[in-house]
Enzyme design. Structure first.
Site, PDB file in Angstrom:
ATOM      1  N   ALA A   1      35.742  44.313  43.890  1.00 25.39           N
ATOM      2  CA  ALA A   1      36.840  43.363  44.049  1.00 25.39           C
ATOM      3  C   ALA A   1      36.557  42.412  45.212  1.00 25.39           C
ATOM      4  O   ALA A   1      36.056  42.824  46.257  1.00 25.39           O
ATOM      5  CB  ALA A   1      38.129  44.144  44.310  1.00 25.39           C
TER       6      ALA A   1
ATOM      7  N   ASN B   1      29.650  27.439  37.034  1.00 22.54           N
ATOM      8  CA  ASN B   1      28.491  26.792  37.663  1.00 22.54           C
ATOM      9  C   ASN B   1      28.783  26.410  39.114  1.00 22.54           C
ATOM     10  O   ASN B   1      29.927  26.348  39.543  1.00 22.54           O
ATOM     11  CB  ASN B   1      28.044  25.578  36.849  1.00 22.54           C
ATOM     12  CG  ASN B   1      29.200  24.665  36.513  1.00 22.54           C
ATOM     13  OD1 ASN B   1      30.263  24.771  37.090  1.00 22.54           O
ATOM     14  ND2 ASN B   1      28.989  23.788  35.560  1.00 22.54           N
TER      15      ASN B   1
ATOM     16  N   HIS C   1      45.061  42.423  33.364  1.00 26.55           N
ATOM     17  CA  HIS C   1      45.913  41.498  34.144  1.00 26.55           C
ATOM     18  C   HIS C   1      45.381  40.074  34.019  1.00 26.55           C
ATOM     19  O   HIS C   1      45.098  39.413  35.020  1.00 26.55           O
ATOM     20  CB  HIS C   1      45.952  41.907  35.615  1.00 26.55           C
ATOM     21  CG  HIS C   1      46.151  43.371  35.838  1.00 26.55           C
ATOM     22  ND1 HIS C   1      47.339  44.007  35.575  1.00 26.55           N
ATOM     23  CD2 HIS C   1      45.298  44.328  36.262  1.00 26.55           C
ATOM     24  CE1 HIS C   1      47.224  45.290  35.841  1.00 26.55           C
ATOM     25  NE2 HIS C   1      45.992  45.519  36.254  1.00 26.55           N
TER      26      HIS C   1
HETATM   27  C1  COA Z   1      32.998  48.221  44.280  1.00 27.31           C
HETATM   28  C2  COA Z   1      33.729  49.492  43.927  1.00 27.31           C
HETATM   29  C3  COA Z   1      33.553  49.795  42.426  1.00 27.31           C
HETATM   30  C4  COA Z   1      33.077  50.596  44.758  1.00 27.31           C
HETATM   31  O1  COA Z   1      33.804  51.764  44.613  1.00 27.31           O
HETATM   32  P1  COA Z   1      33.214  53.123  45.248  1.00 27.31           P
HETATM   33  O2  COA Z   1      31.953  53.454  44.522  1.00 27.31           O
HETATM   34  O3  COA Z   1      34.294  54.134  45.228  1.00 27.31           O
HETATM   35  O4  COA Z   1      32.772  52.683  46.714  1.00 27.31           O
HETATM   36  P2  COA Z   1      33.275  53.286  48.113  1.00 27.31           P
HETATM   37  O5  COA Z   1      34.744  53.199  48.214  1.00 27.31           O
HETATM   38  O6  COA Z   1      32.609  54.638  48.253  1.00 27.31           O
HETATM   39  O7  COA Z   1      32.647  52.275  49.147  1.00 27.31           O
HETATM   40  C5  COA Z   1      31.258  52.228  49.444  1.00 27.31           C
HETATM   41  C6  COA Z   1      31.063  51.163  50.504  1.00 27.31           C
HETATM   42  O8  COA Z   1      31.284  49.875  49.911  1.00 27.31           O
HETATM   43  C7  COA Z   1      32.371  49.211  50.578  1.00 27.31           C
HETATM   44  N1  COA Z   1      33.159  48.547  49.546  1.00 27.31           N
HETATM   45  C8  COA Z   1      33.701  49.115  48.437  1.00 27.31           C
HETATM   46  N2  COA Z   1      34.320  48.195  47.705  1.00 27.31           N
HETATM   47  C9  COA Z   1      34.195  47.016  48.344  1.00 27.31           C
HETATM   48  C10 COA Z   1      34.633  45.711  48.059  1.00 27.31           C
HETATM   49  N3  COA Z   1      35.325  45.436  46.960  1.00 27.31           N
HETATM   50  N4  COA Z   1      34.293  44.739  48.935  1.00 27.31           N
HETATM   51  C11 COA Z   1      33.579  45.021  50.052  1.00 27.31           C
HETATM   52  N5  COA Z   1      33.133  46.244  50.364  1.00 27.31           N
HETATM   53  C12 COA Z   1      33.446  47.234  49.514  1.00 27.31           C
HETATM   54  C13 COA Z   1      33.138  50.316  51.292  1.00 27.31           C
HETATM   55  O9  COA Z   1      33.828  49.808  52.414  1.00 27.31           O
HETATM   56  C14 COA Z   1      32.045  51.257  51.667  1.00 27.31           C
HETATM   57  O10 COA Z   1      31.382  50.734  52.785  1.00 27.31           O
HETATM   58  P3  COA Z   1      30.772  51.743  53.927  1.00 27.31           P
HETATM   59  O11 COA Z   1      29.717  52.566  53.225  1.00 27.31           O
HETATM   60  O12 COA Z   1      30.215  50.804  54.954  1.00 27.31           O
HETATM   61  O13 COA Z   1      31.908  52.570  54.407  1.00 27.31           O
HETATM   62  C15 COA Z   1      35.253  49.406  44.205  1.00 27.31           C
HETATM   63  O14 COA Z   1      35.502  49.471  45.591  1.00 27.31           O
HETATM   64  C16 COA Z   1      35.866  48.125  43.666  1.00 27.31           C
HETATM   65  O15 COA Z   1      35.918  47.080  44.322  1.00 27.31           O
HETATM   66  N6  COA Z   1      36.382  48.201  42.413  1.00 27.31           N
HETATM   67  C17 COA Z   1      37.059  47.088  41.781  1.00 27.31           C
HETATM   68  C18 COA Z   1      38.337  47.603  41.166  1.00 27.31           C
HETATM   69  C19 COA Z   1      39.377  46.505  40.970  1.00 27.31           C
HETATM   70  O16 COA Z   1      39.114  45.322  40.994  1.00 27.31           O
HETATM   71  N7  COA Z   1      40.604  46.928  40.767  1.00 27.31           N
HETATM   72  C20 COA Z   1      41.677  46.014  40.556  1.00 27.31           C
HETATM   73  C21 COA Z   1      42.801  46.759  39.882  1.00 27.31           C
HETATM   74  S1  COA Z   1      44.110  45.653  39.488  1.00 27.31           S
END
Ligand code: COA
Length: 163
Positions: free
Chosen positions: A135, A99, A73
């Site tokens: 994210a 930066n 995207h």
């Molecule tokens: C960071 C990431 C990889 C973690 O995924 P995960 O391993 O499945 O993590 P979980 O869902 O088990 O979350 C673990 C903890 O981190 C927190 N968390 C997960 N993603 C977060 C984020 N982006 N921002 C803030 N906190 C986040 C959860 O709330 C959870 O907190 P808790 O333990 O206090 O309940 C995923 O959430 C993410 O952000 N992926 C990006 C994908 C993306 O950008 N997609 C766009 C598609 S267009």
């Protein structure tokens, strides 16, 4: 050659394929000696207008980027040309990598770094190999290899030892 690796890495994603093709050509063109500038200057201008202005992906052609960069995207993406991106990385929409101030250093991303949507990575930070940036994160400190970080400011939610 990077062009073909990028093409395969972005399979099913024609916008990502097109941007990476135009980027690799521009990156190579900028290094050609001055007699070539009659050809390269219009191409580099075309690159800026088509990729940066029309497609909305500010991936400066001087940026050092390893093979197989995936662009999902790819819009509202801004990468400062001082940034270094390793092999097999992923960038998503609405992300800024650059930066903290005009004369400050830029991030260095290792290999296999996965950057989520809507992320900001600022300053001379090092993002370790295979790190995952959640994210919406704002990263202003180094991220260890294999770690998953999230939040503003980004904190480790899972370290590399668990991966
Ligand atoms: C960071 C990431 C990889 C973690 O995924 P995960 O391993 O499945 O993590 P979980 O869902 O088990 O979350 C673990 C903890 O981190 C927190 N968390 C997960 N993603 C977060 C984020 N982006 N921002 C803030 N906190 C986040 C959860 O709330 C959870 O907190 P808790 O333990 O206090 O309940 C995923 O959430 C993410 O952000 N992926 C990006 C994908 C993306 O950008 N997609 C766009 C598609 S267009």
């Amino acid at each position: 050659m990077s062009i073909f690796c990028d093409w395969r890495a972005n399979r099913g994603n024609p916008k990502g394929q097109l941007i990476m093709l135009l980027f690799r050509l521009a990156h190579a063109a900028r290094a050609l000696p001055s007699p070539w500038w009659l050809i390269t200057a219009p191409y580099l201008a075309f690159y800026r207008v088509s990729v940066e202005w029309v497609l909305g992906t500010e991936l400066r052609y001087k940026t050092r980027i390893g093979p197989r960069l995936r662009l999902f995207h790819a819009h509202a993406l801004v990468v400062h040309e001082g940034t270094v991106i390793g092999a097999d990385c992923t960038l998503r929409q609405s992300t800024t990598i650059g930066n903290k101030s005009p004369d400050g250093g830029c991030p260095i991303l290792g290999d296999g770094v996965d950057v989520g949507a809507n992320v900001v990575i600022l300053g001379p930070v090092k993002i370790g190999d295979r790190a995952v940036i959640g994210a919406g994160s704002v990263v202003v400190k180094d991220v260890p290899a294999g770690a998953v970080v999230a939040g503003n400011p980004a904190r480790i939610i899972r370290d590399g030892a668990e991966v």
